[in-house]
Motif scaffolding. Structure first.
Motif: not given
Length: 161
Positions: A37, A79, A94, A135-136
């Motif tokens: 990221y 996410i 997305y 958080t992914l």
């Protein structure tokens, strides 16, 4: 020359020798994270709907399921964001995935992300500096196997002016 090499190996301490000699039977080392990221600070207009971009890159040789995989058995990329004071986040946008198939079954198409991909987050924020933690969650695969799901902590950093 051969005697020199044998003598050199005998002179090395066991730990140094072990570090020099690879074990071909050892399992290949997998990366700790298959996705990277890029946390880039962004600016938006305070009080107006703006869109933040979240940039990710899947390591070469791997892909991750898209947010809408073609099978219920596949784990989607998602996410999860925490609420941030002074920020109203809308639904994450997305990107479309890319069609992918394995050589052993070219008729089955998967919907995946590979290489660089960008997610977009519409927000309305009060003036000031903001950080949204999140958080992914994803599942990475290569040409032969899929690996256990992973979680990548992220921070979306931006200023509303």
């Amino acid at each position: 020359m051969k005697a020199f090499c044998v003598g050199l190996l005998a002179a090395l301490p066991a730990a140094a020798l072990a570090a020099q000699i690879g074990n071909l039977d050892a399992p290949a080392v997998k990366p700790k994270s298959y996705v990277v990221y890029a946390a880039e600070e962004q600016s938006v207009t305070a009080g107006k709907r703006s869109v933040l971009e979240l940039h990710f890159r899947v390591l070469d040789g791997y892909h991750v399921n898209s947010h809408a995989p073609k099978s219920e058995l596949l784990i989607p990329t998602r996410i999860e964001l925490q609420q941030a004071t002074g920020v109203r986040a809308e639904t994450m946008e997305y990107p479309a995935g890319t069609s992918y198939s394995f050589s052993f079954d070219p008729t089955e198409k998967l919907d995946v992300y590979s290489g660089a991909f960008t997610m977009r987050l519409p927000v309305v924020a009060e003036a000031g500096a903001h950080t949204i933690d999140g958080t992914l969650r994803y599942q990475a695969c290569d040409h032969a196997a899929c690996y256990p799901p992973k979680s990548l902590p992220i921070q979306v950093i931006f200023t509303a002016k």
